[in-house]
Motif scaffolding. Sequence first.
Motif, short mmCIF file in Angstrom:
data_model
loop_
_atom_site.label_atom_id
_atom_site.label_comp_id
_atom_site.label_asym_id
_atom_site.label_seq_id
_atom_site.Cartn_x
_atom_site.Cartn_y
_atom_site.Cartn_z
N GLY A 44 0.79 -1.22 0.00
CA GLY A 44 0.00 0.00 0.00
C GLY A 44 0.82 1.27 0.00
O GLY A 44 1.93 1.31 0.55
N ALA A 45 0.26 2.32 -0.62
CA ALA A 45 0.87 3.65 -0.64
C ALA A 45 -0.22 4.63 -0.23
O ALA A 45 -1.18 4.85 -0.97
N TYR A 46 -0.08 5.21 0.96
CA TYR A 46 -1.15 6.02 1.54
C TYR A 46 -0.62 7.41 1.89
O TYR A 46 0.55 7.57 2.24
N VAL A 47 -1.50 8.41 1.81
CA VAL A 47 -1.11 9.78 2.11
C VAL A 47 -2.06 10.39 3.13
O VAL A 47 -3.26 10.11 3.13
N GLU A 74 -1.77 -0.90 -3.64
CA GLU A 74 -3.01 -0.20 -3.28
C GLU A 74 -2.66 1.24 -2.95
O GLU A 74 -1.67 1.51 -2.29
N VAL A 75 -3.50 2.19 -3.40
CA VAL A 75 -3.26 3.60 -3.08
C VAL A 75 -4.44 4.11 -2.27
O VAL A 75 -5.58 3.70 -2.46
N GLY A 76 -4.14 5.01 -1.31
CA GLY A 76 -5.23 5.45 -0.45
C GLY A 76 -4.88 6.62 0.42
O GLY A 76 -3.82 7.26 0.26
N THR A 77 -5.77 6.91 1.36
CA THR A 77 -5.62 8.07 2.23
C THR A 77 -5.78 7.67 3.69
O THR A 77 -6.48 6.72 4.01
#
Length: 351
Positions: A44-47, A74-77
Amino acid sequence: MKAFGFLSFGHYADVPGSATRTAGDMLKQTIEIAEGADEIGVNGAYVRVHHWARQAASPMPLLTAMAARTKRIEVGTGVIDMRYENPFQFAEEAAALDLISDGRIALGVSRGSPETALRGYETFGYVDEEDTERGSVIAREKFDLFLRAIDGEGIAPGDPRMVGAGRYLAIEPQSPTLRDHIWWGSGSRPTAIETGRKGLNMMSSTLVTEATGQPFHELQREQIDLFRSAYKEAGHTGTPRVSVSRSVFPLVSDMDRAYFGLRSEENADQIGIIDGFRSTFGKTYAAEPDVLIEQLRQDEAVMAADTLMLTIPNQLGPDYNLHVLESFAKHVAPALGWKPNTEGPVQGDPV
């Protein structure tokens, strides 16, 4: 723990030692870190999302670019502040992102964190008449509208001349998988229970708004158990996801020890006040890999969650942050049950 990702606060400032002097630096480097993490096998890559500050603030363009430049991650917040969002525009953007990424998203949403602006969401044009201090009411009302929109409910009355009489129109586009990719950011027992009742996924941070004297990881584990019990009692039959965040740094080089070696001596939870609540803040893990493995195995919340988000020092640049992620993937994560992104999407646990 089945998966891990990175969580970036997206800091930028023109100060000595920072690799992210401008917002452009931060955005482009976040995409670069996501690309490198995808190749390592990170899940995952989250900001983070913070308004009125030199941090990441407009996640949808960034997540779309990250999704377009990667294959499996996976990209997310963690998390979008609903006080600032138009729920219907957000529904359109979220559906488009879900379709572009083939479902590789994890959108964490909540009331948001304390901010530098005084009721800054009102400057955006959203006024909460019932809760002028925190904006919790407007955040939940907007989130409920967002859920109705992504579930395909007719919202806007149609023009009879265009669509016939009596029709209500749904937001477009619709993505049939989007509902499964929505998370609520929870930091207390009541919000954990409510998240389970709504059938959402649960995202928990490096703090909880409780201070009972128990260790942080035990408090967070209890919230996870309450969430899963509420999910089951509400009649939901899916496999909900749970994530927790931690600051974890394997010390495998002299540079690691220079940056984070002293953190290994500050190995304790902290108690403080955030947003008016007495809260417990989790400790930083910084140690040799074999020590980290044992420490994280003893962290009940990390082992109960399916996904661990590692907070990263994004100001140190892509090369160093990818070194941290690769060190964790190579020396620590396999011993905790990690499966790389090449083995497919992360699955939650049956309740």
